[in-house]
Design a protein around this motif. Structure first.
Motif, PDB file in Angstrom:
ATOM      1  N   GLY A 283       3.575  10.039  -5.842  1.00 14.13           N
ATOM      2  CA  GLY A 283       4.705  10.888  -5.493  1.00 14.13           C
ATOM      3  C   GLY A 283       4.303  12.331  -5.271  1.00 14.13           C
ATOM      4  N   VAL A 284       5.065  13.017  -4.437  1.00 11.78           N
ATOM      5  CA  VAL A 284       4.862  14.448  -4.191  1.00 11.78           C
ATOM      6  C   VAL A 284       6.226  15.140  -4.205  1.00 11.78           C
ATOM      7  CG1 VAL A 284       2.810  14.039  -2.769  1.00 11.78           C
ATOM      8  CG2 VAL A 284       5.046  14.249  -1.677  1.00 11.78           C
ATOM      9  N   SER A 285       6.209  16.437  -4.391  1.00  8.75           N
ATOM     10  CA  SER A 285       7.450  17.210  -4.357  1.00  8.75           C
ATOM     11  C   SER A 285       7.724  17.670  -2.937  1.00  8.75           C
ATOM     12  CB  SER A 285       7.344  18.432  -5.280  1.00  8.75           C
ATOM     13  OG  SER A 285       8.537  19.194  -5.216  1.00  8.75           O
ATOM     14  N   GLY A 286       8.921  17.342  -2.457  1.00 13.31           N
ATOM     15  CA  GLY A 286       9.298  17.729  -1.107  1.00 13.31           C
ATOM     16  C   GLY A 286      10.789  17.978  -1.035  1.00 13.31           C
ATOM     17  N   PHE A 287      11.355  17.789   0.134  1.00  8.00           N
ATOM     18  CA  PHE A 287      12.771  18.104   0.370  1.00  8.00           C
ATOM     19  C   PHE A 287      13.703  17.350  -0.576  1.00  8.00           C
ATOM     20  CE2 PHE A 287      16.840  17.239   2.465  1.00  8.00           C
ATOM     21  CZ  PHE A 287      17.254  18.527   2.770  1.00  8.00           C
TER      22      PHE A 287
ATOM     23  N   SER B 224      21.035   0.578 -11.616  1.00  7.17           N
ATOM     24  CA  SER B 224      20.260   0.402 -10.382  1.00  7.17           C
ATOM     25  C   SER B 224      19.498   1.657  -9.996  1.00  7.17           C
ATOM     26  CB  SER B 224      21.184  -0.026  -9.234  1.00  7.17           C
ATOM     27  OG  SER B 224      22.182   0.956  -8.991  1.00  7.17           O
ATOM     28  N   ALA B 225      20.031   2.839 -10.333  1.00  9.17           N
ATOM     29  CA  ALA B 225      19.374   4.100  -9.988  1.00  9.17           C
ATOM     30  C   ALA B 225      18.108   4.332 -10.808  1.00  9.17           C
ATOM     31  CB  ALA B 225      20.330   5.267 -10.190  1.00  9.17           C
ATOM     32  N   LYS B 226      17.994   3.640 -11.935  1.00  9.68           N
ATOM     33  CA  LYS B 226      16.817   3.786 -12.796  1.00  9.68           C
ATOM     34  C   LYS B 226      15.663   2.897 -12.356  1.00  9.68           C
ATOM     35  CE  LYS B 226      19.544   4.941 -16.919  1.00  9.68           C
ATOM     36  NZ  LYS B 226      19.910   4.506 -18.300  1.00  9.68           N
ATOM     37  N   LYS B 227      15.953   1.973 -11.443  1.00 10.96           N
ATOM     38  CA  LYS B 227      14.896   1.103 -10.948  1.00 10.96           C
ATOM     39  C   LYS B 227      13.930   1.890 -10.058  1.00 10.96           C
ATOM     40  CE  LYS B 227      17.675  -3.129 -11.013  1.00 10.96           C
ATOM     41  NZ  LYS B 227      18.230  -4.247 -10.190  1.00 10.96           N
ATOM     42  N   GLN B 228      12.734   1.386  -9.915  1.00  7.48           N
ATOM     43  CA  GLN B 228      11.722   2.060  -9.110  1.00  7.48           C
ATOM     44  C   GLN B 228      11.959   1.818  -7.626  1.00  7.48           C
ATOM     45  OE1 GLN B 228       7.728   0.977 -10.116  1.00  7.48           O
ATOM     46  NE2 GLN B 228       6.782   2.394  -8.676  1.00  7.48           N
ATOM     47  N   LEU B 229      11.890   2.882  -6.843  1.00  6.14           N
ATOM     48  CA  LEU B 229      12.020   2.766  -5.397  1.00  6.14           C
ATOM     49  C   LEU B 229      10.909   1.867  -4.865  1.00  6.14           C
ATOM     50  CD1 LEU B 229      12.864   5.546  -2.888  1.00  6.14           C
ATOM     51  CD2 LEU B 229      10.868   4.120  -2.471  1.00  6.14           C
ATOM     52  N   TYR B 230      11.293   0.915  -4.032  1.00  7.02           N
ATOM     53  CA  TYR B 230      10.329  -0.091  -3.581  1.00  7.02           C
ATOM     54  C   TYR B 230      10.679  -0.558  -2.176  1.00  7.02           C
ATOM     55  CZ  TYR B 230       7.344  -4.266  -3.875  1.00  7.02           C
ATOM     56  OH  TYR B 230       6.377  -5.217  -3.654  1.00  7.02           O
ATOM     57  N   LEU B 231       9.768  -0.357  -1.235  1.00  8.53           N
ATOM     58  CA  LEU B 231       9.995  -0.797   0.141  1.00  8.53           C
ATOM     59  C   LEU B 231       9.771  -2.299   0.253  1.00  8.53           C
ATOM     60  CD1 LEU B 231       9.776   2.279   0.555  1.00  8.53           C
ATOM     61  CD2 LEU B 231       8.533   1.827   2.674  1.00  8.53           C
TER      62      LEU B 231
ATOM     63  N   PHE C  82       0.836  -1.209   0.000  1.00  8.94           N
ATOM     64  CA  PHE C  82       0.000   0.000   0.000  1.00  8.94           C
ATOM     65  C   PHE C  82       0.867   1.253   0.000  1.00  8.94           C
ATOM     66  CE2 PHE C  82      -1.438   3.070   3.342  1.00  8.94           C
ATOM     67  CZ  PHE C  82      -2.306   3.812   2.543  1.00  8.94           C
ATOM     68  N   ILE C  83       1.919   1.266   0.805  1.00  9.01           N
ATOM     69  CA  ILE C  83       2.813   2.417   0.869  1.00  9.01           C
ATOM     70  C   ILE C  83       3.535   2.620  -0.463  1.00  9.01           C
ATOM     71  CG2 ILE C  83       4.926   3.307   1.964  1.00  9.01           C
ATOM     72  CD1 ILE C  83       3.987   1.941   4.555  1.00  9.01           C
ATOM     73  N   ASN C  84       3.936   1.540  -1.086  1.00  5.72           N
ATOM     74  CA  ASN C  84       4.611   1.642  -2.382  1.00  5.72           C
ATOM     75  C   ASN C  84       3.715   2.234  -3.460  1.00  5.72           C
ATOM     76  OD1 ASN C  84       7.218   0.606  -1.748  1.00  5.72           O
ATOM     77  ND2 ASN C  84       6.430  -1.481  -1.759  1.00  5.72           N
TER      78      ASN C  84
ATOM     79  N   ALA D  46      12.635  10.331  -6.265  1.00 11.25           N
ATOM     80  CA  ALA D  46      12.683  11.411  -5.273  1.00 11.25           C
ATOM     81  C   ALA D  46      11.282  11.763  -4.796  1.00 11.25           C
ATOM     82  CB  ALA D  46      13.367  12.638  -5.868  1.00 11.25           C
ATOM     83  N   GLN D  47      10.342  11.847  -5.720  1.00  8.78           N
ATOM     84  CA  GLN D  47       8.962  12.169  -5.353  1.00  8.78           C
ATOM     85  C   GLN D  47       8.331  11.046  -4.547  1.00  8.78           C
ATOM     86  OE1 GLN D  47       7.245  13.100  -9.225  1.00  8.78           O
ATOM     87  NE2 GLN D  47       7.428  15.289  -8.819  1.00  8.78           N
ATOM     88  N   LYS D  48       8.646   9.822  -4.902  1.00  2.12           N
ATOM     89  CA  LYS D  48       8.123   8.690  -4.147  1.00  2.12           C
ATOM     90  C   LYS D  48       8.674   8.698  -2.719  1.00  2.12           C
ATOM     91  CE  LYS D  48       6.022   5.615  -5.538  1.00  2.12           C
ATOM     92  NZ  LYS D  48       4.579   5.273  -5.538  1.00  2.12           N
ATOM     93  N   ALA D  49       9.961   8.952  -2.578  1.00  2.00           N
ATOM     94  CA  ALA D  49      10.569   9.016  -1.255  1.00  2.00           C
ATOM     95  C   ALA D  49       9.961  10.141  -0.422  1.00  2.00           C
ATOM     96  CB  ALA D  49      12.083   9.207  -1.379  1.00  2.00           C
ATOM     97  N   ASP D  50       9.726  11.284  -1.049  1.00  2.00           N
ATOM     98  CA  ASP D  50       9.092  12.406  -0.342  1.00  2.00           C
ATOM     99  C   ASP D  50       7.692  12.030   0.134  1.00  2.00           C
ATOM    100  OD1 ASP D  50      10.919  14.575  -0.168  1.00  2.00           O
ATOM    101  OD2 ASP D  50      10.665  15.000  -2.290  1.00  2.00           O
ATOM    102  N   ALA D  51       6.930  11.371  -0.728  1.00  2.00           N
ATOM    103  CA  ALA D  51       5.560  10.984  -0.368  1.00  2.00           C
ATOM    104  C   ALA D  51       5.554  10.035   0.821  1.00  2.00           C
ATOM    105  CB  ALA D  51       4.878  10.332  -1.570  1.00  2.00           C
ATOM    106  N   ILE D  52       6.442   9.055   0.796  1.00  2.00           N
ATOM    107  CA  ILE D  52       6.491   8.073   1.877  1.00  2.00           C
ATOM    108  C   ILE D  52       6.979   8.719   3.167  1.00  2.00           C
ATOM    109  CG2 ILE D  52       7.573   5.931   2.667  1.00  2.00           C
ATOM    110  CD1 ILE D  52       7.677   5.070  -0.293  1.00  2.00           C
TER     111      ILE D  52
END
Length: 231
Positions: free
Chosen positions: A109-113, A187-194, A103-105, A132-138
Motif C-alpha cells: 500500500g501507498v498513501s495517495g488520493f 464487510s468494510a473490515k475485509k481486505q480489498l481484493y481484486l 500479483f496486483i493484490n 485505502a492505501q491498497k487502492a491507491d497503490a493499485i
C-alpha cells in the motif's frame, strides 16, 4: 456493484418485453444511459451487439470491461516485465488473469488520493486505512503501466473495473457515497481484493462511449434503443 437505480431486477421484465415485440431481425441494442451496465450485459448474453454509453466515467469504465471485452486478457507485457514476481503465483492459478490479479493484490500500500481523503487519516471513514492505501497503490500502478505501454487498453479497463468492484465491496457506506457510517461494518473490515471479472465472450463489435447522449444519438444506429435517463 451497489448502485441505486440499477436495472438488475428489471432484466426479466425487459427481456419479456423484447421477446414480445422482436421479429428476429434485431441485431444491435443501444443502452444510452447505461449506468453499471446491467441491461447491456443481459442482452449481450442473449446474443445482441451492444452500444453502451454513460457520461459518468466510472460507469464508462465498468461498461468498457463488461461490454467490450470478450475474453480474459493475457497481460503479456506485465507477465514479461514482472515474471519473477508473478512466478510465485503460478502454482496456484492456471489462467494468466488470475496470476496477474494475485500479483496486483500483493502490491504494498501507498498513501495517495484515497488515503488522504477517504480514510481515518482525514477523519473520514469510507475505507480502512489499509484498504485505502491498497487502492491507491493499485490505481497508481495501473496508470503507470498504461503510460509505459505494459498493458493494452482492454487490460487497463479490465484491472480498473476489477478495482472499482473491489473498493465497492469494502466501502463503509449504506450503498450511498454521500456519507460514511460511524462505525466500520463487517464487510468494510475485509481486505480489498481484486477478482476476475465475469466476461461474456460470444458477441463481438460491442462499443462503449463516454458522451452526452444528445450528441451520441446523432452518430449511431441501432435496432433497439433503451432509454432510461437519470432522475
Amino acid at each position: 456493484m451497489n448502485y441505486i437505480g440499477s436495472k438488475h431486477t428489471l432484466r426479466p421484465f425487459l427481456e419479456q418485453v423484447y421477446r414480445n415485440i422482436a421479429n428476429g431481425t434485431e441485431k444491435v441494442l443501444c443502452d444510452i444511459f447505461a449506468g453499471t451496465g446491467a441491461v447491456g450485459r443481459h442482452f449481450k448474453h442473449l446474443g445482441l451487439q451492444i452500444i453502451a454509453n454513460d457520461l459518468q466515467y466510472y460507469a464508462y469504465v465498468l461498461n468498457k470491461a463488461y461490454i467490450e471485452i470478450n475474453e480474459p486478457p493475457l497481460f503479456t507485457g506485465l507477465r514479461e516485465k514482472y515474471a519473477r514476481e508473478i512466478q510465485k503465483h503460478r502454482s496456484r492459478f492456471e489462467e494468466p488473469v488470475q496470476e496477474v490479479l494475485s500479483f496486483i493484490n500483493d502490491l504494498p500500500g501507498v498513501s495517495g488520493f484515497i488515503t488522504q481523503n477517504y480514510c481515518p487519516d482525514s477523519n473520514r471513514f469510507y475505507y480502512t486505512k489499509e484498504n485505502a492505501q491498497k487502492a491507491d497503490a493499485i490505481r497508481q500502478a495501473i496508470e503507470q503501466w498504461k503510460c509505459e505501454n505494459l498493458i493494452t487498453e482492454q487490460e487497463y479497463f479490465y484491472i480498473l473495473c476489477s478495482l472499482l468492484e473491489a473498493v465497492d465491496q469494502v466501502a463503509n457506506t449504506a450503498s450511498v457515497y454521500g456519507a460514511f457510517l460511524k462505525d466500520y461494518k463487517k464487510s468494510a473490515k475485509k481486505q480489498l481484493y481484486l477478482k476476475p471479472l465475469e466476461i461474456i465472450n460470444h458477441v463481438t463489435g460491442c462499443k462503449v462511449f463516454n458522451k452526452d447522449a444528445n450528441e451520441l444519438i446523432k452518430s449511431i444506429e441501432c435496432d433497439i434503443l433503451y432509454l432510461d435517463p437519470p432522475y
